[in-house]
Design an enzyme around this catalytic site. Structure first.
Site, PDB file in Angstrom:
ATOM      1  N   SER A 290       0.831  -1.197   0.000  1.00 54.22           N
ATOM      2  CA  SER A 290       0.000   0.000   0.000  1.00 54.22           C
ATOM      3  C   SER A 290       0.875   1.260   0.000  1.00 54.22           C
ATOM      4  O   SER A 290       1.681   1.452  -0.908  1.00 54.22           O
ATOM      5  CB  SER A 290      -0.957  -0.047   1.194  1.00 54.22           C
TER       6      SER A 290
ATOM      7  N   HIS B  47      -7.910  -4.779  -0.603  1.00 59.32           N
ATOM      8  CA  HIS B  47      -6.671  -4.093  -0.252  1.00 59.32           C
ATOM      9  C   HIS B  47      -6.204  -4.569   1.134  1.00 59.32           C
ATOM     10  O   HIS B  47      -7.006  -4.853   2.003  1.00 59.32           O
ATOM     11  CB  HIS B  47      -6.960  -2.587  -0.225  1.00 59.32           C
TER      12      HIS B  47
ATOM     13  N   ASP C 163      -9.762  -3.985  -5.229  1.00 62.22           N
ATOM     14  CA  ASP C 163      -9.110  -2.803  -4.676  1.00 62.22           C
ATOM     15  C   ASP C 163      -9.279  -1.638  -5.644  1.00 62.22           C
ATOM     16  O   ASP C 163      -9.019  -1.789  -6.838  1.00 62.22           O
ATOM     17  CB  ASP C 163      -7.618  -3.131  -4.494  1.00 62.22           C
TER      18      ASP C 163
END
Length: 326
Positions: free
Chosen positions: A166, A298, A268
């Protein structure tokens, strides 16, 4: 127009079980309306379960590192006793606002165990107290230190890689570019393992389709994280999203880009950033492997205790890293 479907029919049964477990651990764990201080407490509490168990290291060492904005923690994971090991610098996710070495401990241990490399986890200063590009500079400082002084730590300073999830994938890619363009040398960066990062798209099919409260990835959540990192609201100042280490797809990627493993989560909103990065690197002849994991959200690499895709992603990325050294 944004069309956000009901996520439940799209999720794997294991991910549904993960979501149930998350709510048992901390209700509303990813609610940005709680404010960043409460979010950090929630994140640490929720991640504690996911970091239990996993591989044991031959040695783990915590050290304070003096960076451009003061000291921060670095954690060294050594999977085996050896005179010199290649190193993977792990940069944790959390939208630049939450997370630390503890919240990503199991992921780091798994990567160290599966690659045989030392892993150095960087507890960079969080936003909003510290804003762009300070955390990039901090990660770059760690890489330069390991390049120049790695032998003192049992590390091969000529074989350095980045990995991150991320926001950590964002910082990994940005740090490589920073070393290339601001420091003038990233020749020692050999590989990047990038798990569901953001690289510069302002709109995409995945942004139109995905992003729910259950995973803290609604459009307003993404705006919140970027505003904390960039020091202002990108909805009011859209030029912030074109800063050189934010919109990295607009940079010159024809040189100084190491081999990349690129993973995305099928549900995501950031999925297409990874897809476009993969396709761009393919066109430019940069060696890379892209894998999209269907039916997951995610942040899925944290779920190795309950999710097959999480384990597959880390294992496949480790195999990619090892293949570049054969």
């Amino acid at each position: 127009m944004t069309i956000t479907p009901d996520p439940m029919p799209l999720l794997t049964e294991q991910v549904k079980a993960v979501l149930k477990k998350q709510e048992e651990l901390v209700e509303g764990a990813f609610d940005t309306n709680a404010g960043f201080e409460q979010m950090r407490l929630n994140y640490v509490k929720e991640r504690r379960f996911w970091n239990e168990g996993g591989p044991e290291m031959a040695k783990t060492v915590d050290e304070e590192f003096q960076g451009p904005a003061g000291s921060f923690l670095t954690r060294y994971y050594y999977p085996v006793e050896a005179e010199k090991l290649p190193v993977i610098i792990y940069i944790h996710g959390g939208g630049f606002v939450v997370g630390n070495c503890d919240t990503h401990d199991r992921v780091c241990r798994i990567i160290a165990s599966q690659t045989g490399a030392a892993v150095v986890s960087v507890d960079y200063h969080l936003s909003p107290e510290s804003t762009y590009p300070t955390n990039i500079q901090e990660c770059a400082a760690v890489a330069k230190y390991l390049h120049e002084h790695g032998a003192e730590k049992g590390i091969d300073g000529e074989d350095i890689s980045f990995a991150g999830d991320s926001g950590g994938a964002v910082l990994s890619f940005a740090t490589n570019l920073w070393l290339r363009d601001e420091e003038g040398d990233n020749s020692y960066v050999k590989t990047m393992l990038l798990y569901y990062g953001y690289y510069g798209l302002k709109d995409s099919p995945s942004r139109r389709l995905f992003g729910w409260e259950i995973d803290g990835m609604r459009e307003e959540d993404l705006v919140y994280y970027n505003a904390m990192w960039l020091g202002d609201n990108p909805m009011e100042k859209p030029e912030l999203m074109d800063l050189p280490y934010v919109n990295m797809l607009a940079r010159d990627l024809t040189f100084g880009i190491p081999d990349c493993f690129i993973a995305s989560a099928g549900l995501d909103p950031l999925r297409d950033d990874s897809l476009v990065l993969h396709e761009a690197l393919d066109v430019l002849g940069v060696r890379n492997q892209y894998v999209n994991y269907e039916g997951v959200l995610h942040a899925f690499v944290h779920w190795t205790r309950m999710c097959d895709e999480a384990n597959a992603c880390l294992e496949t990325s480790a195999e990619f890293w090892k293949a570049q050294r054969q």
